[in-house]
Write an enzyme that holds these catalytic residues in place. Sequence first.
Site, mmCIF file in Angstrom:
data_model
loop_
_atom_site.group_PDB
_atom_site.id
_atom_site.type_symbol
_atom_site.label_atom_id
_atom_site.label_comp_id
_atom_site.label_asym_id
_atom_site.label_seq_id
_atom_site.Cartn_x
_atom_site.Cartn_y
_atom_site.Cartn_z
ATOM 1 N NE ARG A 1 -3.962 -1.939 0.131
ATOM 2 C CZ ARG A 1 -3.899 -3.333 -0.503
ATOM 3 N NH1 ARG A 1 -2.937 -3.495 -1.164
ATOM 4 N NH2 ARG A 1 -5.064 -3.695 -0.084
ATOM 5 N NE ARG B 1 1.946 -13.792 -14.578
ATOM 6 C CZ ARG B 1 3.107 -13.316 -14.512
ATOM 7 N NH1 ARG B 1 3.451 -12.119 -14.437
ATOM 8 N NH2 ARG B 1 4.042 -14.348 -14.243
ATOM 9 C CG ASP C 1 -7.854 -8.814 0.328
ATOM 10 O OD1 ASP C 1 -6.608 -8.952 0.463
ATOM 11 O OD2 ASP C 1 -8.343 -7.887 0.516
#
Length: 331
Positions: free
Chosen positions: A181, A241, A273
Amino acid sequence: MTVPADTATPRRQYPPADVLTFGETMLSLQTEGPLTTGAPARTAVAGAESNVAIGLARLGHRVSWAGRLGADEPARLILRTLRGEGVDVRHATSDPGAPTGALMRERLVADVTRVHYWRAGSAASRQRPEHLAAALAAGARVLHVTGITCALGPGPLAAVTGAVEHAREHGWTVVLDVNHRARLWGEQEAAPVLRGLRGSVDVLIASDDELPLIAGADGTDEAVRVAELLAAGAREVVVKRGGEGADLYSADGRRLHQPARRVPVLDTVGAGDAFCAGYLSGLLDGLAPAGRLRRAGTTGAFAVASRGDWEGLPHRDELSLLDASPGSAVR
């Protein structure tokens, strides 16, 4: 009144979890348009680790989430939501001196969203290794950690490294999802921390653009970077990907590719996730590598074909729904 020991009610014994995870779960406000127009918002909860926990619980696995929350209403919402989804939250802890974190997702145009965070000084940013003691003592087969928790501060990073060390000592499988992040930390800060975990990870999951953060090999050759990670001790490296699918590299030299399932894309948030939950589910079920990748691709497709971070994730008996013809009605 003291109850005699021989007549006291015995404490309930719980079996070890299939998966233990922890990290920041936040109050999530999701607007239907730009905030500046006064767009209405719905209230939900969101967090990478709890998204994975919900995905695994819906697939029938025992999952424990041991994050840290404030002593506030958002915490009550989060705990109620996770309990309702079958996630064990007995080892979640409360910090009366810090708030539960929050985020807001603005829907701007088409499927483009903008995310705002309020997580500085949150209860999760003050998590320490001792807050995980009970969860670790309860046992698990798999420890799932992410780079997000490492980015929250020295305490959460120490909690991750301590949990990984405990898992290694007790023969658990350690899974790291890099989950970088950029709003939390830059590449220069993240890379040495993530690379410090390489020798303790059994399964590494990363998107193709995250590999350079954890593999220090020069150049842009993915195979070289993956070889470095396998040499460091990983049994498997899974490279996501997006719409191009995913690849699995294993220590025995195999490489498998799984194309992405073709579905209408409504919301890409939480897709990684969901993919991780599907992969771990296949691992827990003893599926062959190709089967694990297929399940991961399926759960990822459910995520992007529905709105919300986790709301559209499938239960085990729903995994075959994507095989139905478009427009089908299940009767």
